[in-house]
Write an enzyme that holds these catalytic residues in place. Structure first.
Site, PDB file in Angstrom:
ATOM      1  CG  ASP A 106     -41.558 -29.765 -12.031  1.00  0.00           C
ATOM      2  OD1 ASP A 106     -41.018 -29.160 -11.080  1.00  0.00           O
ATOM      3  OD2 ASP A 106     -42.224 -29.194 -12.907  1.00  0.00           O
ATOM      4  CG  HIS A 133     -19.337 -36.617   7.786  1.00  0.00           C
ATOM      5  ND1 HIS A 133     -19.781 -37.917   7.840  1.00  0.00           N
ATOM      6  CD2 HIS A 133     -18.038 -36.695   7.387  1.00  0.00           C
ATOM      7  CE1 HIS A 133     -18.804 -38.737   7.501  1.00  0.00           C
ATOM      8  NE2 HIS A 133     -17.729 -38.018   7.226  1.00  0.00           N
ATOM      9  CG  ASP A 171     -12.801 -32.894   3.628  1.00  0.00           C
ATOM     10  OD1 ASP A 171     -12.519 -32.976   2.416  1.00  0.00           O
ATOM     11  OD2 ASP A 171     -12.903 -33.893   4.372  1.00  0.00           O
ATOM     12  CG  ASP A 207     -11.104 -36.347   0.176  1.00  0.00           C
ATOM     13  OD1 ASP A 207     -11.410 -35.292   0.737  1.00  0.00           O
ATOM     14  OD2 ASP A 207     -11.305 -37.476   0.665  1.00  0.00           O
ATOM     15  CG  HIS A 228     -11.352 -39.504  10.852  1.00  0.00           C
ATOM     16  ND1 HIS A 228     -10.184 -39.537  10.123  1.00  0.00           N
ATOM     17  CD2 HIS A 228     -11.468 -38.232  11.322  1.00  0.00           C
ATOM     18  CE1 HIS A 228      -9.640 -38.337  10.129  1.00  0.00           C
ATOM     19  NE2 HIS A 228     -10.385 -37.525  10.868  1.00  0.00           N
ATOM     20  CG  HIS A 272     -11.048 -42.430   1.852  1.00  0.00           C
ATOM     21  ND1 HIS A 272     -11.101 -41.896   0.587  1.00  0.00           N
ATOM     22  CD2 HIS A 272     -11.129 -41.370   2.691  1.00  0.00           C
ATOM     23  CE1 HIS A 272     -11.238 -40.586   0.671  1.00  0.00           C
ATOM     24  NE2 HIS A 272     -11.242 -40.230   1.938  1.00  0.00           N
ATOM     25  CG  HIS A 319     -15.349 -42.360   1.248  1.00  0.00           C
ATOM     26  ND1 HIS A 319     -16.312 -42.176   2.204  1.00  0.00           N
ATOM     27  CD2 HIS A 319     -14.447 -41.369   1.460  1.00  0.00           C
ATOM     28  CE1 HIS A 319     -16.004 -41.129   2.959  1.00  0.00           C
ATOM     29  NE2 HIS A 319     -14.875 -40.619   2.515  1.00  0.00           N
ATOM     30  CD  GLU A 333      -9.413 -38.485   5.121  1.00  0.00           C
ATOM     31  OE1 GLU A 333     -10.140 -37.614   5.625  1.00  0.00           O
ATOM     32  OE2 GLU A 333      -9.755 -39.193   4.163  1.00  0.00           O
ATOM     33  CE1 TYR A 336     -11.349 -33.271  12.769  1.00  0.00           C
ATOM     34  CE2 TYR A 336     -10.703 -35.461  13.550  1.00  0.00           C
ATOM     35  CZ  TYR A 336     -10.844 -34.549  12.521  1.00  0.00           C
ATOM     36  OH  TYR A 336     -10.478 -34.912  11.258  1.00  0.00           O
ATOM     37  NE  ARG A 362     -10.782 -34.249   7.368  1.00  0.00           N
ATOM     38  CZ  ARG A 362     -11.909 -33.842   7.930  1.00  0.00           C
ATOM     39  NH1 ARG A 362     -12.093 -34.011   9.230  1.00  0.00           N
ATOM     40  NH2 ARG A 362     -12.857 -33.268   7.223  1.00  0.00           N
ATOM     41  CD  GLU A 401      -9.028 -35.843   2.841  1.00  0.00           C
ATOM     42  OE1 GLU A 401      -9.827 -34.927   3.107  1.00  0.00           O
ATOM     43  OE2 GLU A 401      -9.387 -36.994   2.532  1.00  0.00           O
TER      44      GLU A 401
HETATM   45  N1  GLY Z   1     -14.160 -35.728   2.154  1.00  0.00           N
HETATM   46  C1  GLY Z   1     -14.493 -36.983   2.684  1.00  0.00           C
HETATM   47  C2  GLY Z   1     -13.350 -37.602   3.356  1.00  0.00           C
HETATM   48  O1  GLY Z   1     -12.374 -36.943   3.626  1.00  0.00           O
HETATM   49  O2  GLY Z   1     -13.347 -38.766   3.601  1.00  0.00           O
HETATM   50 MN    MN Z   2     -10.979 -38.215   2.575  1.00  0.00          MN
HETATM   51 MN    MN Z   3     -11.914 -35.115   2.704  1.00  0.00          MN
END
Ligand code: GLY
Ligand code: MN
Ligand code: MN
Length: 434
Positions: A36, A239, A256, A267, A346, A350, A357, A380, A384, A402, A404
């Site tokens: 609940d 992720h 991140d 982000d 990647h 975005h 996103h 970004e 890796y 990374r 970003e």
């Molecule tokens: N934090 C998600 C991305 O960088 O796309």
């Molecule tokens: Mn991002």
């Molecule tokens: Mn990110």
């Protein structure tokens, strides 16, 4: 965000859907976490964009040209007992007084009222497929009207997805939206600085994540997405969100994390050494990623297309990996064959906005979309190199980097909304030592 802006958006949308149409946008509902206990409520981004109304169980109805009011908001009724347990509700009067609705009805009366609003409209616009239960309700309301067609009721005959119209509006950020995104960026920057200063060998990833929780809560901001706090090999898991391991001397820490303010996201990713000093191998890879990010950001300007920053990042990363002898061959062929994908799997960014996103098409037809002032995107790039990477010298293993930032397209180029957070090696090291 003031009400005038929400009103402008609704009017713009009504103009696009046109007279003779009706647009329906459902709020999101409470989601059960366990037994609940519910998850904290997060409003549907499109509903929020058009109403600013932050309650579950609501429906926005726009009926352009309707004499008795074009904007109708169905929402929960006032209920002193429920409100004592679960919190305040605007109710129908609040919907009209504070959210600009021309008319408002209890959501529980929707089955009685909505068929009457749909009747006689030719087109129904809604976010088809978003909430299957809502789609079913819509079909049952339409069936009710059909049942009366012999008494002259007109059934809508065109059903159009709202996605494209609303998402194109959301792609171009207004001054007020940019202000909120800058606010979110500022809070996230402070949190990243705290993380850099609190980072030490022996601590755990979740302890560093706690710095973000603290800074975001302190500013009434929420995480825009689950934070990724990955040390050493965890930095190579794109992720990774367990955030449970210990920070080791000599490892990198990839974070991140970004907050949202009134729904608008930031982000940001930074990668820094747990002990405060990048090793020689870490520096080599870091510099490649940083140069790739600079090359990509320099491509963010009106007239360039969506993929220009990515192409620039790919080229710089491939060249860097070639110079470090991690890739072997010729630059042109490695780029063409996508050899970088083993280490850069990647894309370079975005759209960013009410969703991390964010919505908005990346292509128009089969062409990449041109960048225009008011669009906000992330840049970004990363590299890796997982442990045990075959054919790669072990000195590079477990380096995941990374960088970003959030970038606004301006009339004459771009503005990096997150520029207040250092990314150059000497600046990061100086901040960590301070
Ligand atoms: N934090 C998600 C991305 O960088 O796309
Ligand atoms: Mn991002
Ligand atoms: Mn990110």
């Amino acid at each position: 965000m003031n009400q005038a802006e929400f009103k402008r958006r609704r009017q713009q949308l009504m103009k696009m859907v046109g007279k003779g149409s009706i647009a329906l946008v459902s709020s999101s509902s409470q989601q059960v976490r366990n037994r609940d206990v519910d998850y904290p409520f997060r409003q549907d981004s499109d509903f929020l964009y058009l109403t600013g109304f932050n309650e579950p169980d609501a429906l926005l109805v726009l009926v352009p040209g309707r004499k008795h009011g074009e904007y109708i908001l169905f929402c929960r009724e006032k209920d002193p007992e429920q409100e004592t347990w679960h919190g305040r509700r605007a109710g129908q009067q609040g919907a009209i007084e504070h959210y600009g609705a021309d008319d408002s009805f209890p959501i529980d009366d929707i089955d009685d009222i909505l068929p009457g609003l749909l009747e006689g409209r030719q087109k129904v616009f809604h976010f088809m497929g978003r909430y299957p239960e809502f789609d079913q309700h819509l079909m049952s309301w339409v069936s009710q009207i059909k049942a009366q067609s012999r008494s002259g009721a007109h059934v809508p005959y065109e059903y159009v997805s709202l996605d494209h119209l609303v998402h194109d509006m959301r792609l171009y950020k207004s001054k007020a939206e940019i202000r909120l995104m800058k606010k979110a960026a500022k809070i996230s920057i402070t949190a990243h600085k705290r993380a850099m200063q609190q980072c030490q060998p022996g601590k755990y990833e979740y302890m560093i994540a706690a710095e973000y929780n603290h800074e975001f809560s302190l500013n009434n901001a929420q995480h825009a997405y689950p934070p990724i706090v990955g040390a050493g090999e965890n930095g190579c898991i794109l992720h990774y969100t367990e955030n449970s391991d210990q920070l080791k001397d000599g490892d990198l820490l990839l974070i991140d994390a970004g907050c949202e303010v009134e729904g608008y996201a930031s982000d940001i990713t930074r990668t820094f050494p747990v002990n405060g000093r990048y090793s020689a191998a870490q520096r080599d890879i870091y510099e490649v990623v940083l140069q790739a990010q600079k090359a990509a950001i320099s491509k963010v300007r009106p007239g360039n297309h969506w993929n220009d920053p990515h192409d620039a990042a790919v080229r710089t990363i491939t060249k860097g990996l070639l110079e470090l002898k991690i890739l072997k061959g010729t630059l042109a062929k490695l780029v063409k064959d996508g050899a970088y994908r083993r280490f850069y799997m990647h894309r370079t960014g975005h759209w960013l906005g009410l969703d991390v996103h964010d919505v908005g098409d990346y292509k128009v037809g089969d062409q990449w979309r041109l960048l225009e002032p008011g669009m906000v995107l992330t840049v970004e790039p990363g590299i890796y190199i997982a442990g045990d990477s075959k054919g790669v010298h072990r000195k590079w293993w477990n380096i995941g980097i990374r960088i970003e930032d959030d970038v606004l397209v301006t009339r004459d180029g771009h503005e990096v909304l997150t520029a207040g957070l250092p990314s150059a090696i000497d600046e990061v090291e100086a901040l960590m030592a301070s």
